[in-house]
Design a protein around this motif. Structure first.
Motif, PDB file in Angstrom:
ATOM      1  N   ASP A  85      32.605 -42.191  20.884  1.00  0.00           N
ATOM      2  CA  ASP A  85      31.176 -41.901  21.017  1.00  0.00           C
ATOM      3  C   ASP A  85      30.899 -40.806  22.041  1.00  0.00           C
ATOM      4  OD1 ASP A  85      30.429 -43.640  19.073  1.00  0.00           O
ATOM      5  OD2 ASP A  85      29.672 -45.206  20.407  1.00  0.00           O
ATOM      6  N   ALA A  86      31.658 -40.796  23.134  1.00  0.00           N
ATOM      7  CA  ALA A  86      31.427 -39.782  24.168  1.00  0.00           C
ATOM      8  C   ALA A  86      31.634 -38.379  23.601  1.00  0.00           C
ATOM      9  CB  ALA A  86      32.353 -40.015  25.355  1.00  0.00           C
ATOM     10  N   LYS A  87      32.699 -38.195  22.840  1.00  0.00           N
ATOM     11  CA  LYS A  87      32.970 -36.887  22.244  1.00  0.00           C
ATOM     12  C   LYS A  87      31.879 -36.521  21.235  1.00  0.00           C
ATOM     13  CE  LYS A  87      36.584 -34.233  19.909  1.00  0.00           C
ATOM     14  NZ  LYS A  87      35.638 -33.585  18.992  1.00  0.00           N
ATOM     15  N   ARG A  88      31.490 -37.480  20.428  1.00  0.00           N
ATOM     16  CA  ARG A  88      30.457 -37.222  19.416  1.00  0.00           C
ATOM     17  C   ARG A  88      29.135 -36.820  20.065  1.00  0.00           C
ATOM     18  NH1 ARG A  88      26.535 -40.287  17.678  1.00  0.00           N
ATOM     19  NH2 ARG A  88      27.374 -42.179  18.662  1.00  0.00           N
ATOM     20  N   ILE A  89      28.760 -37.506  21.130  1.00  0.00           N
ATOM     21  CA  ILE A  89      27.478 -37.218  21.779  1.00  0.00           C
ATOM     22  C   ILE A  89      27.525 -35.873  22.500  1.00  0.00           C
ATOM     23  CG2 ILE A  89      25.845 -38.025  23.526  1.00  0.00           C
ATOM     24  CD1 ILE A  89      26.955 -40.890  22.826  1.00  0.00           C
ATOM     25  N   LEU A  90      28.647 -35.557  23.134  1.00  0.00           N
ATOM     26  CA  LEU A  90      28.767 -34.250  23.783  1.00  0.00           C
ATOM     27  C   LEU A  90      28.684 -33.124  22.754  1.00  0.00           C
ATOM     28  CD1 LEU A  90      31.467 -34.741  26.565  1.00  0.00           C
ATOM     29  CD2 LEU A  90      29.065 -34.138  26.866  1.00  0.00           C
ATOM     30  N   ASP A  91      29.307 -33.321  21.605  1.00  0.00           N
ATOM     31  CA  ASP A  91      29.196 -32.322  20.535  1.00  0.00           C
ATOM     32  C   ASP A  91      27.735 -32.167  20.105  1.00  0.00           C
ATOM     33  OD1 ASP A  91      31.900 -31.881  20.565  1.00  0.00           O
ATOM     34  OD2 ASP A  91      32.342 -33.199  18.859  1.00  0.00           O
ATOM     35  N   GLN A  92      27.025 -33.283  20.068  1.00  0.00           N
ATOM     36  CA  GLN A  92      25.611 -33.255  19.688  1.00  0.00           C
ATOM     37  C   GLN A  92      24.785 -32.515  20.741  1.00  0.00           C
ATOM     38  OE1 GLN A  92      23.998 -37.163  19.024  1.00  0.00           O
ATOM     39  NE2 GLN A  92      21.943 -36.434  18.536  1.00  0.00           N
ATOM     40  N   ILE A  93      25.082 -32.760  22.008  1.00  0.00           N
ATOM     41  CA  ILE A  93      24.368 -32.084  23.098  1.00  0.00           C
ATOM     42  C   ILE A  93      24.582 -30.575  23.019  1.00  0.00           C
ATOM     43  CG2 ILE A  93      24.327 -31.762  25.608  1.00  0.00           C
ATOM     44  CD1 ILE A  93      25.048 -34.785  25.818  1.00  0.00           C
ATOM     45  N   ARG A  94      25.835 -30.181  22.792  1.00  0.00           N
ATOM     46  CA  ARG A  94      26.142 -28.747  22.706  1.00  0.00           C
ATOM     47  C   ARG A  94      25.458 -28.111  21.488  1.00  0.00           C
ATOM     48  NH1 ARG A  94      30.527 -25.626  24.699  1.00  0.00           N
ATOM     49  NH2 ARG A  94      31.726 -27.475  25.287  1.00  0.00           N
ATOM     50  N   GLN A  95      25.526 -28.795  20.358  1.00  0.00           N
ATOM     51  CA  GLN A  95      24.963 -28.252  19.125  1.00  0.00           C
ATOM     52  C   GLN A  95      23.440 -28.131  19.201  1.00  0.00           C
ATOM     53  OE1 GLN A  95      25.896 -30.593  15.673  1.00  0.00           O
ATOM     54  NE2 GLN A  95      24.930 -29.174  14.247  1.00  0.00           N
ATOM     55  N   LEU A  96      22.783 -29.166  19.699  1.00  0.00           N
ATOM     56  CA  LEU A  96      21.321 -29.143  19.766  1.00  0.00           C
ATOM     57  C   LEU A  96      20.810 -28.167  20.818  1.00  0.00           C
ATOM     58  CD1 LEU A  96      20.540 -32.963  19.379  1.00  0.00           C
ATOM     59  CD2 LEU A  96      20.219 -31.159  17.676  1.00  0.00           C
ATOM     60  N   GLY A  97      21.622 -27.934  21.864  1.00  0.00           N
ATOM     61  CA  GLY A  97      21.183 -27.024  22.918  1.00  0.00           C
ATOM     62  C   GLY A  97      21.474 -25.570  22.636  1.00  0.00           C
ATOM     63  N   ALA A  98      22.346 -25.305  21.648  1.00  0.00           N
ATOM     64  CA  ALA A  98      22.775 -23.932  21.384  1.00  0.00           C
ATOM     65  C   ALA A  98      21.629 -22.976  21.056  1.00  0.00           C
ATOM     66  CB  ALA A  98      23.821 -23.923  20.268  1.00  0.00           C
ATOM     67  N   PRO A  99      20.677 -23.342  20.178  1.00  0.00           N
ATOM     68  CA  PRO A  99      19.623 -22.371  19.831  1.00  0.00           C
ATOM     69  C   PRO A  99      18.808 -21.903  21.034  1.00  0.00           C
ATOM     70  CG  PRO A  99      19.661 -24.198  18.269  1.00  0.00           C
ATOM     71  CD  PRO A  99      20.551 -24.589  19.406  1.00  0.00           C
ATOM     72  N   GLU A 100      18.585 -22.787  21.984  1.00  0.00           N
ATOM     73  CA  GLU A 100      17.721 -22.450  23.114  1.00  0.00           C
ATOM     74  C   GLU A 100      18.493 -22.068  24.364  1.00  0.00           C
ATOM     75  OE1 GLU A 100      13.899 -24.425  25.513  1.00  0.00           O
ATOM     76  OE2 GLU A 100      15.001 -25.568  23.992  1.00  0.00           O
ATOM     77  N   PHE A 101      19.659 -22.697  24.569  1.00  0.00           N
ATOM     78  CA  PHE A 101      20.376 -22.508  25.832  1.00  0.00           C
ATOM     79  C   PHE A 101      21.804 -22.004  25.631  1.00  0.00           C
ATOM     80  CE2 PHE A 101      17.397 -26.091  26.633  1.00  0.00           C
ATOM     81  CZ  PHE A 101      16.594 -25.475  27.584  1.00  0.00           C
ATOM     82  N   ASP A 102      22.107 -21.386  24.524  1.00  0.00           N
ATOM     83  CA  ASP A 102      23.481 -20.959  24.248  1.00  0.00           C
ATOM     84  C   ASP A 102      24.006 -20.075  25.379  1.00  0.00           C
ATOM     85  OD1 ASP A 102      25.824 -20.779  22.811  1.00  0.00           O
ATOM     86  OD2 ASP A 102      25.215 -18.920  21.827  1.00  0.00           O
ATOM     87  N   GLY A 103      25.174 -20.431  25.911  1.00  0.00           N
ATOM     88  CA  GLY A 103      25.764 -19.674  27.009  1.00  0.00           C
ATOM     89  C   GLY A 103      25.495 -20.271  28.370  1.00  0.00           C
ATOM     90  N   ASN A 104      24.593 -21.247  28.458  1.00  0.00           N
ATOM     91  CA  ASN A 104      24.312 -21.884  29.741  1.00  0.00           C
ATOM     92  C   ASN A 104      25.460 -22.818  30.101  1.00  0.00           C
ATOM     93  OD1 ASN A 104      23.061 -23.653  31.852  1.00  0.00           O
ATOM     94  ND2 ASN A 104      21.256 -22.428  31.326  1.00  0.00           N
ATOM     95  N   ARG A 105      25.845 -22.835  31.365  1.00  0.00           N
ATOM     96  CA  ARG A 105      27.017 -23.616  31.762  1.00  0.00           C
ATOM     97  C   ARG A 105      26.733 -25.110  31.894  1.00  0.00           C
ATOM     98  NH1 ARG A 105      25.373 -21.470  36.851  1.00  0.00           N
ATOM     99  NH2 ARG A 105      25.446 -22.990  38.575  1.00  0.00           N
ATOM    100  N   PHE A 106      25.454 -25.487  31.942  1.00  0.00           N
ATOM    101  CA  PHE A 106      25.105 -26.893  32.141  1.00  0.00           C
ATOM    102  C   PHE A 106      24.943 -27.631  30.814  1.00  0.00           C
ATOM    103  CE2 PHE A 106      23.528 -24.813  36.007  1.00  0.00           C
ATOM    104  CZ  PHE A 106      24.133 -25.611  36.972  1.00  0.00           C
ATOM    105  N   TRP A 107      25.254 -28.924  30.834  1.00  0.00           N
ATOM    106  CA  TRP A 107      25.002 -29.754  29.656  1.00  0.00           C
ATOM    107  C   TRP A 107      23.504 -29.861  29.396  1.00  0.00           C
ATOM    108  CZ3 TRP A 107      28.387 -34.795  30.487  1.00  0.00           C
ATOM    109  CH2 TRP A 107      29.738 -34.427  30.594  1.00  0.00           C
ATOM    110  N   PHE A 108      22.749 -30.011  30.492  1.00  0.00           N
ATOM    111  CA  PHE A 108      21.304 -30.204  30.380  1.00  0.00           C
ATOM    112  C   PHE A 108      20.585 -29.154  31.218  1.00  0.00           C
ATOM    113  CE2 PHE A 108      23.289 -34.427  29.910  1.00  0.00           C
ATOM    114  CZ  PHE A 108      22.891 -34.712  28.612  1.00  0.00           C
ATOM    115  N   PRO A 109      20.553 -27.914  30.759  1.00  0.00           N
ATOM    116  CA  PRO A 109      19.936 -26.837  31.547  1.00  0.00           C
ATOM    117  C   PRO A 109      18.423 -26.988  31.596  1.00  0.00           C
ATOM    118  CG  PRO A 109      20.586 -26.040  29.385  1.00  0.00           C
ATOM    119  CD  PRO A 109      21.117 -27.440  29.494  1.00  0.00           C
TER     120      PRO A 109
END
Length: 344
Positions: A316-340
């Motif tokens: 689940d941890a891997k799946r959720i991190l992938d989800q965080i990265r994917q959902l954040g890409a359109p707005e925060f792509d390239g940002n170093r933080f998980w939750f910018p």
């Protein structure tokens, strides 16, 4: 034609193949190793090679293949390393290869084989080292690496007063993660001191694992056992959570994962349930803190906690991190933080 010279990357790069025939430049640093140059219809070629005689006098010739130097090639492909000298960039890799090949031809152990034998011998010594002596050794190492005296005194005092004699005398290979976890969780110490002592014990086993690989399995089982034991004997911050059923947890998780308006906040809370790190660390987490299948919430200079909180990223941890990265890409792509909280 034979020439002798100490090969350098620049020399290898600049020297031209002969117009006809073959030329050999013998390296003065390693006997039997050199640079072979020969003429071709397209202008000539060059390659590192060895020429060495077996014990029976038979001459062996072998040519070095730069493709085996995968670390260096990766450096050119993905790092900022500049390829200035072509084949010359592989000189040191070729020398290492030549040493091993010449040793094999001569019927000797190679440097790599000898190092492995020594490594295994040290590993046998390390696994039989009692926890107490291993702790003393690590303290000396930390002192040599300029750890503060205040930190060293704190570790020494905690280790000496709260680790039982029986545990101190137990060889590292025979330590049981659950046994150590129970001892630390039940120690008459503040939460902060327990965390520091737990980190120190983890450091001991991590260092030991670099010489005796099986010790590396201790960490994850220890972390899991400690978490279970801590919840059992210490007051948890939100005791009501312990009363929720698995079904209710899944319902809550589904709600958090499907939230859209407050997506970042919801996913931060969701991933919190997968890790042992504080929520404040999760909110400050960076993608470059992930190494392989692990997340390190604390920076290397935070020595007290660096070894304590290596978090496994799986299921689940891997799946959720992938989800965080994917959902954040359109707005925060390239940002170093998980939750910018702002654009990069």
């Amino acid at each position: 034609m034979v020439r002798r010279a100490e090969l350098t990357p620049k020399l290898v790069f600049e020297i031209d193949p002969p117009k006809t025939g073959e030329r050999w430049v013998a390296d003065t640093k390693i006997k039997g190793f050199g640079l072979r140059l020969w003429s071709t219809a397209s202008g000539g070629q060059k390659a590192f090679a060895i020429r060495a005689a077996k014990r029976n006098g038979k001459m062996i010739r072998k040519t070095y293949d730069p493709n085996i130097a995968w670390r260096r090639r990766l450096g050119f492909s993905y790092a900022d390393r500049e390829d200035k000298f072509g084949l010359g960039e592989y000189l040191e890799d070729a020398r290492d290869w030549a040493k091993d090949e010449i040793d094999r031809i001569k019927g000797k152990l190679t440097g790599t084989e000898q190092a492995w034998i020594e490594h295994r011998a040290v590993g046998e010594l390390v696994k039989s080292l009692p926890l107490g002596r291993a702790g003393d050794s690590l303290l000396r190492g930390l002192k040599l690496n300029n750890a503060s005296q205040k930190y060293l005194d704190r570790l020494d005092k905690l280790f000496a007063s709260k680790i039982s004699k029986a545990l101190e005398e137990t060889p590292l290979a025979k330590l049981k993660p659950g046994q150590v976890a129970r001892a630390l969780a039940r120690a008459d110490l503040s939460a902060g001191n327990v965390r520091t002592l737990r980190s120190f014990v983890s450091q001991i086993l991590e260092r030991g694992a670099s010489f005796h690989g099986p010790l590396g399995r201790f960490h994850d089982e220890f972390a899991s056992s400690f978490s279970t034991e801590w919840d059992r004997v210490r007051k948890v911050r939100y005791p009501a959570l312990n009363k929720l059923s698995d079904k209710r947890y899944r319902q809550i998780f589904d709600i958090l994962e499907s939230e859209t308006e407050y997506r970042q906040q919801a996913l931060a809370i969701r991933i919190y349930f997968e890790f042992r790190a504080p929520l404040t660390r999760i909110l400050r987490a960076e993608w470059n803190q992930i190494y392989g299948p692990h997340w390190y919430p604390y920076a290397p200079d935070e020595k007290e906690f660096w070894f304590e909180c290596r978090e496994n990223i799986e299921n689940d941890a891997k799946r959720i991190l992938d989800q965080i990265r994917q959902l954040g890409a359109p707005e925060f792509d390239g940002n170093r933080f998980w939750f910018p909280d702002q654009l990069p």
